[in-house]
Design an enzyme around this catalytic site. Structure first.
Site, PDB file in Angstrom:
ATOM      1  N   ASP A 159       0.838  -1.203   0.000  1.00 51.16           N
ATOM      2  CA  ASP A 159       0.000   0.000   0.000  1.00 51.16           C
ATOM      3  C   ASP A 159       0.876   1.258   0.000  1.00 51.16           C
ATOM      4  OD1 ASP A 159      -2.456  -1.643   0.443  1.00 51.16           O
ATOM      5  OD2 ASP A 159      -1.376  -2.107   2.290  1.00 51.16           O
ATOM      6  N   HIS A 187      -4.548  -3.246   6.618  1.00 49.70           N
ATOM      7  CA  HIS A 187      -4.382  -3.537   5.188  1.00 49.70           C
ATOM      8  C   HIS A 187      -5.759  -3.929   4.645  1.00 49.70           C
ATOM      9  CE1 HIS A 187      -3.096  -5.005   1.351  1.00 49.70           C
ATOM     10  NE2 HIS A 187      -3.655  -6.163   1.607  1.00 49.70           N
TER      11      HIS A 187
END
Ligand code: NAI
Length: 331
Positions: A159, A187
């Site tokens: 990410d 996440h």
């Protein structure tokens, strides 16, 4: 010559497994002068496919690769492991409830926690990739009490790298010149990609990303949702998960953890919270960290505005809910 480091990859017959093992064997994870031994674990129905991966590793004749163990036995897989990359897990299938998926993964991570605790090398570093990554890591931490909590982490570097990639595309600056983005939290789609402290190295020195982008509206909306939804966008495009970039990010995560982050640079890692930034202690939450001598530490003292605060708390709340869901699966 250096002694080999033993690296475990679980779920090694899967998509990410297939992408990451050659990277590890080429020294991308631990450095070009570090020999490695690979332990590959998958489940019985994948045994033949796993053996095929082992055959290819032999055929690739990697000079750094000093041995390969491909097994469906978790004890054999965990024995003497220095770095454990936990990619194996139970995917969400159509029509399955969140609780059913959680329950499957809780039992996998509980069992693998015990095996690692009993058989891995002392000071084994653990990276959980499989989803729900933060909560799988939390279960692993709770059921491996003798492994120091500082050694158990989850992957949010993908990410983080996606955030750098989006800024690079937007500014038409090289991604290597952009740094210090932050992924806060889970996440999942509640993660908060934050570029309030990120900078770009230009010919005129280091400049804040916010100043160069000069479009708060884009940064506060589309940028955030693009990073949050990127995994889904890739599945839609490829009909498969983002295995290449996940494997690469997992190598980045371990490399920086073991070999250190460059001076003046931080990265995002899912780590256990010590209460920094008001995040409930004990959650596995993604923070900005620097690494030195094999130890991460959370970057302290960053100014958090109201917009950020709300987003950091929302993703923390999701993790608290996931934690109680996970615990409700234990009895
Ligand atoms: P995949 O389905 O291709 O591979 C998963 C492998 O795990 C399969 O070979 C399966 O047999 C194996 N497995 C299942 N249970 C196991 C067990 N108990 N022990 C050992 N192996 C077991 O999936 P893919 O695409 O490789 O993704 C793996 C995981 O990583 C998924 O949970 C996915 O959601 C997650 N992921 C996480 C990312 C992150 O940034 N944290 C990014 C991309 C994917």
């Amino acid at each position: 010559a250096k002694n080999p480091v033993t690296v475990l990859v679980t779920g090694a017959a899967g998509q990410i497994g297939y992408a990451i093992v050659p990277m590890i064997a080429r020294g991308i994870m631990l450095g070009p002068d570090q020999p490695v031994i690979l332990h590959l674990l998958d489940i019985e129905p994948q045994a033949e496919s796993l053996n095929g991966v082992k055959m290819e590793l032999v055929d690739a004749a990697f000079p750094l690769l000093k041995g390969v163990v491909a097994t469906t036995d978790v004890v054999e897989a965990c024995r003497g492991v220095n770095v454990a990359v936990m990619v194996g897990g139970f995917p969400r299938k159509e029509g399955m409830e969140r609780k059913d998926v959680m329950s499957k993964n809780v039992s996998i991570y509980k069992a693998q926690a015990s095996a690692l605790e009993k058989h891995a090398a002392e000071d084994c570093k653990v990276l959980v990739v499989a989803n729900p990554a933060n909560t799988n890591a939390l279960i692993l931490k709770e059921f491996a009490p003798s492994i120091p909590e500082k050694n158990i982490t989850c992957l949010t570097r993908l990410d983080h790298n996606r955030a750098l990639g989006q800024i690079s595309e937007r500014l038409n600056e090289h991604v290597g010149d952009i740094k210090n983005a932050i992924i806060w939290g889970n996440h999942s789609s509640t993660q908060y990609p934050d570029v309030n402290h990120a900078t770009v190295t230009t010919s005129g020195g280091e400049k804040p990303v916010r100043k160069l982008v000069a479009d708060d509206q884009w940064l506060n909306t589309e940028f955030i949702t693009t990073v949050q939804q990127r995994g889904a966008a890739i599945i839609k495009a490829r009909k498969l998960s983002s295995a290449l970039s996940a494997a690469s990010a997992a190598c980045d995560h371990i490399r920086d953890w073991v070999l250190g982050t460059p001076k003046g640079t931080w990265v995002s890692m899912g780590v256990y919270s010590d209460g920094s930034y008001g995040i409930q202690p004990g959650l596995i939450y993604s923070f900005p960290v620097t690494c030195e001598k094999g130890q991460w530490s959370i970057v302290q003292g960053l100014k958090i505005d109201e917009f950020s605060r709300a987003k950091m708390d929302a993703t923390a709340k999701e993790l608290i809910d996931e934690k109680s869901l996970a615990y409700s699966c234990l009895d």
